[in-house]
Design a protein around this motif. Structure first.
Motif, mmCIF file in Angstrom:
data_model
loop_
_atom_site.group_PDB
_atom_site.id
_atom_site.type_symbol
_atom_site.label_atom_id
_atom_site.label_comp_id
_atom_site.label_asym_id
_atom_site.label_seq_id
_atom_site.Cartn_x
_atom_site.Cartn_y
_atom_site.Cartn_z
ATOM 1 N N GLN A 113 8.431 3.579 -10.098
ATOM 2 C CA GLN A 113 7.880 2.386 -10.735
ATOM 3 C C GLN A 113 6.406 2.582 -11.095
ATOM 4 O O GLN A 113 5.961 2.256 -12.201
ATOM 5 C CB GLN A 113 8.040 1.186 -9.793
ATOM 6 C CG GLN A 113 7.417 -0.099 -10.279
ATOM 7 C CD GLN A 113 8.185 -0.725 -11.423
ATOM 8 O OE1 GLN A 113 9.219 -0.211 -11.828
ATOM 9 N NE2 GLN A 113 7.683 -1.825 -11.943
ATOM 10 N N THR A 116 6.100 5.427 -13.927
ATOM 11 C CA THR A 116 6.489 4.972 -15.269
ATOM 12 C C THR A 116 5.478 3.996 -15.839
ATOM 13 O O THR A 116 5.307 3.901 -17.051
ATOM 14 C CB THR A 116 7.882 4.322 -15.255
ATOM 15 O OG1 THR A 116 7.912 3.260 -14.282
ATOM 16 C CG2 THR A 116 8.964 5.351 -14.931
ATOM 17 N N GLY A 117 4.782 3.277 -14.951
ATOM 18 C CA GLY A 117 3.747 2.370 -15.426
ATOM 19 C C GLY A 117 2.566 3.091 -16.048
ATOM 20 O O GLY A 117 1.902 2.554 -16.939
ATOM 21 N N ASN A 120 3.328 3.573 -19.695
ATOM 22 C CA ASN A 120 3.836 2.385 -20.379
ATOM 23 C C ASN A 120 2.877 1.961 -21.493
ATOM 24 O O ASN A 120 1.691 2.271 -21.470
ATOM 25 C CB ASN A 120 3.990 1.233 -19.376
ATOM 26 C CG ASN A 120 4.992 0.207 -19.849
ATOM 27 O OD1 ASN A 120 5.543 0.316 -20.939
ATOM 28 N ND2 ASN A 120 5.231 -0.806 -19.024
ATOM 29 N N HIS A 146 10.610 1.226 -16.680
ATOM 30 C CA HIS A 146 9.686 0.522 -15.791
ATOM 31 C C HIS A 146 10.251 -0.813 -15.309
ATOM 32 O O HIS A 146 10.272 -1.086 -14.104
ATOM 33 C CB HIS A 146 8.362 0.305 -16.535
ATOM 34 C CG HIS A 146 7.243 -0.139 -15.659
ATOM 35 N ND1 HIS A 146 6.765 0.613 -14.601
ATOM 36 C CD2 HIS A 146 6.472 -1.272 -15.680
ATOM 37 C CE1 HIS A 146 5.770 -0.019 -14.025
ATOM 38 N NE2 HIS A 146 5.572 -1.170 -14.647
#
Length: 226
Positions: A113, A116-117, A120, A146
């Protein structure tokens, strides 16, 4: 000789780093969700990077930390996990065999998490610090994961809360108190806790490495700006 442990033998079940990281993650998750929903992307990014350092620190602590915080204490093979479900008691006062794997999976989801942020982007006002490290198609692919990963994390958190309630109420096994105080009656560590400053040094080192990576991360192309 009495089998009741002396005060010197009543080691912490969960040391300070484990407890601090546990409750820090609990605070970071709703704060991250709220800041994203309200459009506070700068704060959201800061919280995400903090989560990344916290999870990485916990994973490192699984290798060098106190007895019950180490992977070797609670990660068991399939036979042990199945035997636990059939009634065989756990051999460690820490995580149960299925609980250990569940905790590791949750940490992996939190790590995914946070990572992937960093790639983003909303294509308007916000772009993650490592978005331009990869080709845009690659970054967009991972960025698309995300939100689904966060939904899976919510499911794991709900399962975790229900499990704690079940063990506290139905099996009279104290799980919450040791995570607050480090130990509870009948639940103690198998050895002395590692000094908390070691975990702090790990966290500072990881934060420093992350900051260095942020400093050298590719900037947006010159034609990105209006």
């Amino acid at each position: 000789m009495s089998s009741i442990p002396t005060n010197e033998q009543k080691h912490l079940l969960w040391d300070w780093p484990v407890r601090v990281i546990h409750w820090l993650i609990l605070l970071l998750l709703p704060a991250s969700w709220w800041t994203a929903e309200e459009g506070y992307q700068d704060i959201h990014q800061y919280l995400g990077l903090t989560l990344l350092v916290a999870v990485l620190t916990r994973l490192c602590w699984g290798l060098i930390g106190s007895p019950q915080s180490r992977f070797r204490d609670f990660l068991r093979g399939p036979k042990t996990v199945l035997a636990y479900f059939r009634g065989t008691p756990s051999t460690t006062p820490g995580h149960s065999p299925p609980g250990g794997w569940s905790a590791l999976l949750l940490w992996m989801l939190l790590l995914a998490q946070a990572l992937t942020g960093t790639v983003n982007s909303d294509d308007v006002l916000f772009t993650g610090p490592f978005y331009y490290v990869f080709d845009s198609d690659v970054s967009d692919f991972f960025a698309a994961l995300h939100e689904p990963i966060f939904n899976v994390i919510l499911g794991f958190v709900a399962l975790h809360v229900l499990s704690v309630i079940f063990y506290e109420r139905r099996r009279d096994q104290r799980l919450l108190r040791p995570m607050v105080y480090g130990k509870a009656e009948g639940r103690y560590g198998t050895g002395p806790a590692q000094p908390a400053y070691k975990a702090l040094l790990v966290a500072v080192l990881l934060a420093g490495m992350l900051f260095a990576l942020l400093e050298v991360a590719p900037a947006p192309p010159t034609d990105y700006y209006w």
